[in-house]
Each structure stands twice: as C-alpha cells, then as structure tokens.
Design a protein around this motif. Sequence first.
Motif, short mmCIF file in Angstrom:
data_model
loop_
_atom_site.label_atom_id
_atom_site.label_comp_id
_atom_site.label_asym_id
_atom_site.label_seq_id
_atom_site.Cartn_x
_atom_site.Cartn_y
_atom_site.Cartn_z
N ASP A 85 31.33 102.20 57.86
CA ASP A 85 30.42 102.25 59.01
C ASP A 85 29.10 101.54 58.76
O ASP A 85 28.53 100.92 59.65
CB ASP A 85 30.13 103.71 59.40
CG ASP A 85 31.27 104.32 60.21
OD1 ASP A 85 32.17 103.57 60.63
OD2 ASP A 85 31.25 105.54 60.43
N TYR A 86 28.58 101.62 57.52
CA TYR A 86 27.25 101.07 57.30
C TYR A 86 27.23 99.54 57.28
O TYR A 86 26.16 98.94 57.26
CB TYR A 86 26.59 101.65 56.04
CG TYR A 86 27.30 101.41 54.73
CD1 TYR A 86 27.15 100.22 54.04
CD2 TYR A 86 28.08 102.42 54.18
CE1 TYR A 86 27.78 100.02 52.82
CE2 TYR A 86 28.71 102.23 52.96
CZ TYR A 86 28.57 101.02 52.28
OH TYR A 86 29.19 100.84 51.08
N VAL A 87 28.42 98.89 57.31
CA VAL A 87 28.44 97.45 57.58
C VAL A 87 29.10 97.15 58.91
O VAL A 87 28.72 96.20 59.61
CB VAL A 87 29.12 96.64 56.44
CG1 VAL A 87 28.28 96.65 55.19
CG2 VAL A 87 30.52 97.11 56.16
N ARG A 88 30.08 97.96 59.31
CA ARG A 88 30.75 97.71 60.59
C ARG A 88 29.82 97.91 61.78
O ARG A 88 29.79 97.09 62.71
CB ARG A 88 31.98 98.61 60.75
CG ARG A 88 32.74 98.34 62.05
CD ARG A 88 33.91 99.30 62.24
NE ARG A 88 34.68 98.92 63.42
CZ ARG A 88 34.36 99.26 64.66
NH1 ARG A 88 33.26 100.00 64.88
NH2 ARG A 88 35.09 98.88 65.69
N LEU A 89 29.06 99.01 61.77
CA LEU A 89 28.20 99.29 62.92
C LEU A 89 27.08 98.26 63.09
O LEU A 89 26.83 97.81 64.22
CB LEU A 89 27.64 100.72 62.81
CG LEU A 89 28.70 101.83 62.89
CD1 LEU A 89 28.06 103.20 62.74
CD2 LEU A 89 29.50 101.74 64.19
N PRO A 90 26.41 97.83 62.01
CA PRO A 90 25.45 96.74 62.18
C PRO A 90 26.13 95.45 62.68
O PRO A 90 25.55 94.72 63.48
CB PRO A 90 24.86 96.54 60.78
CG PRO A 90 25.04 97.85 60.12
CD PRO A 90 26.33 98.40 60.65
N ALA A 91 27.35 95.19 62.19
CA ALA A 91 28.06 94.00 62.64
C ALA A 91 28.33 94.06 64.14
O ALA A 91 28.18 93.06 64.87
CB ALA A 91 29.37 93.84 61.88
N LEU A 92 28.71 95.24 64.63
CA LEU A 92 28.96 95.40 66.06
C LEU A 92 27.69 95.22 66.87
O LEU A 92 27.68 94.56 67.93
CB LEU A 92 29.58 96.77 66.33
CG LEU A 92 29.88 97.12 67.79
CD1 LEU A 92 30.79 96.08 68.42
CD2 LEU A 92 30.50 98.51 67.88
N GLU A 93 26.59 95.78 66.39
CA GLU A 93 25.31 95.61 67.09
C GLU A 93 24.88 94.14 67.12
O GLU A 93 24.34 93.65 68.11
CB GLU A 93 24.23 96.47 66.43
CG GLU A 93 24.38 97.95 66.70
CD GLU A 93 24.40 98.26 68.19
OE1 GLU A 93 23.49 97.78 68.91
OE2 GLU A 93 25.31 98.98 68.63
N LEU A 94 25.12 93.44 66.03
CA LEU A 94 24.79 92.02 65.98
C LEU A 94 25.66 91.23 66.96
O LEU A 94 25.19 90.27 67.58
CB LEU A 94 24.97 91.50 64.56
CG LEU A 94 23.90 91.93 63.56
CD1 LEU A 94 24.37 91.73 62.14
CD2 LEU A 94 22.60 91.17 63.82
N ALA A 95 26.93 91.63 67.10
CA ALA A 95 27.80 90.95 68.06
C ALA A 95 27.24 91.07 69.47
O ALA A 95 27.30 90.12 70.26
CB ALA A 95 29.21 91.54 67.99
#
Length: 292
Positions: A97-107
């Motif tokens: 989550d601590y890399v997936r969620l930032p990645a989603l927000e960046l998308a």
Amino acid sequence: MRSVRTLLFLAAVLLAAGVAGAQPAPDVHLYDRDASQPLNVEVKPSEETADWTVLHVSYDSTRGQRVPALLGLPKTGVKPYPLLLLQHGLGGNKNVDYVRLPALELAKRGYATFRMDAHSHGERAAAGAPGSNSMVALVIGMIQNGGWAQSVVDMRRGLDYCASRDDLDMDRVGYMGVSMGAIMGGVLCGVDDRIDAAVLLLGGSLGVLLPGFFDAVDPARYIAAFAPHPLLMLNGKQDPLITPAAAQRLFDAAGEPKRIVWYETAHTLPQDEAVKEVTAFIGEHVPATKPQ
C-alpha cells in the motif's frame, strides 16, 4: 513498512560471523549495465480502473536476472506522461500500500509510475526464502549474493525500458523510495543521471550502522553526484532504525538544492503531512504538464 529495522541487529550478526573486517570500496562500476543489452520485455494487463491502466512488465537485467514490475499509465493528462519510480522497503513488494496508494494518487494527477520488485522480494523471492520473521537472514542474503546492489542495476534497466516507450517523458522523471527503497534510491540518483528530482522517505547512510562494511552500497558515498537536482528527505526524530544521525549523514553528503523535514515519529511518517510534502515537491520539480 518494516524496511530496515533489522539492520541494527545485522551489525551484531556480521561481527559475530567474523565478516565485519571486510572493507569494500565504493565503486560506481558496481552499478554498470549495458544499455544496448536486449530487454526481452513481456507485458500483460494487470489492472484497469477509471484512474489508470496497470501493466505487468518483466524484463532482463544483468547477471541473468529477470525483473517483474508494474507500470501504471494514467487516464488523465497528456502524453508523453511524466514518470515517477516508486520503490518499496525491506520485506515489501511492488504492490504494498505505501507504494501502490501514492502511485494511484499520482495517476489521478497525470503521472505514469513504475514499481519494481527488489531482488529477493515479491515475485523474486525464492521458494523457502526467509519470511517476515527472518529479516536479518534476508538482508544478509542480499548483501552476500549482491542482491542489494543488483536492485539498483535493475532499476536502471527499468529506466531503459521506460525510455523505449513513446508515451513516457524521460525529461520529467522523479523518484520516491521508502526505507530500503530510499537507501537504494540514494545510490541510484548518484549513478544514473535520468532522475530529475528525488524524495527519500525514512532513508539514511548505512555507514553509521557498521562503518566500512556497507561502503559499496552506502548512499552517502554516491548522493553528492545527484546535485544540482533537488532532493527532499523525510525522517523521524525518534527513528531507532534509520537513526537521526544516519539520516543527517546522508543529507550532509548531498549537494544543493536539498531539504530535510523532521517528524516527531519513529520509523514511520504521518501520512497526510508526508503526502502533502511529497506531492508539492513532485509537482514543483517534475511538473505534470510539460513546460513550454
């Protein structure tokens, strides 16, 4: 976010094992790769939502390594998209989550993202490899088999793949790493000139833990070469793992421009405040819209 918590114990383990006398010199050639080497890329769908398309990518690196990663392509923004590399910590993987969620927000802001499994992690964890209760064994294994340094090379090969795509803008590339990912990222930024701005969360110098033994993979020996690209570090004042002294040593080794933000935390960060710092920094130095 367990990350490097067992490096404190690792020093004692290494001393007990009688290997602390090794003095590997820092060597940029440890991170060399042949950019012309075929990547032999395989791409398949992984996830599709209203915000992004995620592709599962695998490619060849050096030393016979096959590297799995996730490339997230936004449903908003203008091609070619700016790119952010996000790297997990010790014991994690490309989809925590601590890399997936930032990645989603960046998308949602128009950024493409690239998340790779480090050596011995995620899809690259060997059958019977140490689990979460054997982090010391995992670190020792990565140091002994070269996997720690190999992960930096693998990220460079990931950048080679990204550079082969016409929908990614390699003139706008950022990096965000957490704990082990921040430590590896400090080296990457010093040996690869394609990173334009970097955020290192809970990272620091390994030399504080066991001077000499970690020289070859200590980001403090490489980070100066990242200047004049901007660097942001976020660290905890009560972190018993990546201590304030370790964080300060890495920060002091970096050139300008740089900034460090301290929180009254241990080996964690206040999510809302950290996200605000990271997004503001990325938005300023890796703009979502290509400058005219």
